[in-house]
Design an enzyme around this catalytic site. Sequence first.
Site, PDB file in Angstrom:
ATOM      1  N   LYS A   1      43.714  44.093  24.942  1.00 40.71           N
ATOM      2  CA  LYS A   1      42.820  43.164  25.643  1.00 40.71           C
ATOM      3  C   LYS A   1      41.606  43.911  26.208  1.00 40.71           C
ATOM      4  O   LYS A   1      41.700  45.107  26.533  1.00 40.71           O
ATOM      5  CB  LYS A   1      43.562  42.399  26.749  1.00 40.71           C
ATOM      6  CG  LYS A   1      43.830  43.166  28.021  1.00 40.71           C
ATOM      7  CD  LYS A   1      44.153  42.216  29.199  1.00 40.71           C
ATOM      8  CE  LYS A   1      44.253  43.014  30.495  1.00 40.71           C
ATOM      9  NZ  LYS A   1      44.262  42.228  31.697  1.00 40.71           N
TER      10      LYS A   1
ATOM     11  N   LYS B   1      39.048  45.921  32.394  1.00 44.56           N
ATOM     12  CA  LYS B   1      38.197  46.851  33.137  1.00 44.56           C
ATOM     13  C   LYS B   1      38.914  48.151  33.449  1.00 44.56           C
ATOM     14  O   LYS B   1      38.287  49.183  33.532  1.00 44.56           O
ATOM     15  CB  LYS B   1      37.567  46.239  34.380  1.00 44.56           C
ATOM     16  CG  LYS B   1      38.443  45.396  35.219  1.00 44.56           C
ATOM     17  CD  LYS B   1      37.623  44.725  36.326  1.00 44.56           C
ATOM     18  CE  LYS B   1      38.482  43.878  37.202  1.00 44.56           C
ATOM     19  NZ  LYS B   1      38.401  42.473  37.136  1.00 44.56           N
TER      20      LYS B   1
ATOM     21  N   LYS C   1      50.588  49.410  34.642  1.00 44.11           N
ATOM     22  CA  LYS C   1      49.624  50.046  35.546  1.00 44.11           C
ATOM     23  C   LYS C   1      50.243  51.224  36.273  1.00 44.11           C
ATOM     24  O   LYS C   1      49.578  52.236  36.505  1.00 44.11           O
ATOM     25  CB  LYS C   1      49.053  49.023  36.535  1.00 44.11           C
ATOM     26  CG  LYS C   1      48.154  48.013  35.845  1.00 44.11           C
ATOM     27  CD  LYS C   1      47.291  47.218  36.803  1.00 44.11           C
ATOM     28  CE  LYS C   1      46.304  46.381  36.002  1.00 44.11           C
ATOM     29  NZ  LYS C   1      45.416  45.566  36.807  1.00 44.11           N
TER      30      LYS C   1
END
Length: 332
Positions: free
Chosen positions: A195, A198, A112
């Site tokens: 995966k 969102k 991230k």
Amino acid sequence: RPRVFSGIQPTADSFHLGNYLGALRHWVALQDSHDAFYCVVDLHAITAGHEPKVLKQRSRVAAAQLFALGLDPERSTLFVQSQVPEHPQLAWVLGCITGFGEASRMTQFKDKSQKQGSDRASVGLFTYPILQAADILLYQANAVPVGEDQRQHLELSRDLAQRFNSLFGPTFTVPAPHIVKDTAKITDLQDPTAKMSKSSSSPAGIIDLLEEPARSAKKIRSAVTDTGREIVFDAEGKPGISNLLTIYSALSGRGIDELVAAYDGKGYGDLKKDLAEVVRDFVTPIQERTRGYLDDPAQLDKLLAHGAEKARAVASATLRTAYERVGFFPPV
Ligand code: AQP
């Protein structure tokens, strides 16, 4: 009864099928056999930037969906994290027994922060797994239902519980992950090797629980499938069709083998069309019930305040013990 704890971030306008199949359906199932504590983790949701008004609404939408999916406020405790101040209080203590190198090894932070540009990633994003450990340990949870992507964070929670216990005396239950293999990783419809997520999937790769079924049907129709025409389950060789079979099986309750037999001689198009109907039948009542909860926000907030009270009773007792062991004065 054994205790279960899990949390979910209110970072989108809807949960997606990965969240549901990897985690939330187990939340609902486990309330029958466990003393269940579930949390909308809004403290976690500000680690990557947010808008205050949107956040509060998303927390309500998250809670409404959880009730709509079948969480029963009588049988389980659902609450919003920011209403229970013991979470960041314990997180501070746990942060002080976490190695910097240990925290730096968390792959979710690496992924991230890389996406955000490492200079822009917040310290909160870095310490996220420590707050997550506090969430779990405060409730002395035996089991934590999550998808495969959370395995490493859970390992850290276990390490911190064991470390605290050996440094300061037995205080925390060491939690075990509850990961149900078949649906532990639902993949992106456009990139079946990644995966469903969102933050990193494109809208076409995600099926949201609250989106129009016609929109989901379109996404399923254009899902990336594999070369060949045969409908068989082969996660390595045919990840696209295998992902669709996994979703179909989990939502319909029909086994993968049964589905493979039923589609023998049929094409990808037939499977996709039928899956779209299965998804529509699944989401329609959930969407209706979610709207019902959102139509009365005062009542929803009341349910959540009641959940937070029940949660605090447990969390404050654990924090008191932890403070005592560490050598702090008790909270007043
Ligand atoms: N694709 C998935 N398959 C199975 N389980 C999944 N989970 C998430 N994606 C999948 C599980 O959902 C729960 C909620 O986790 P969260 O609040 O951390 O949500 P999230 O991780 O923000 O959801 P995303 O979509 O995965 O967002 P990104 O990619 O932004 O982090 C967890 O139990 C998780 O395992």
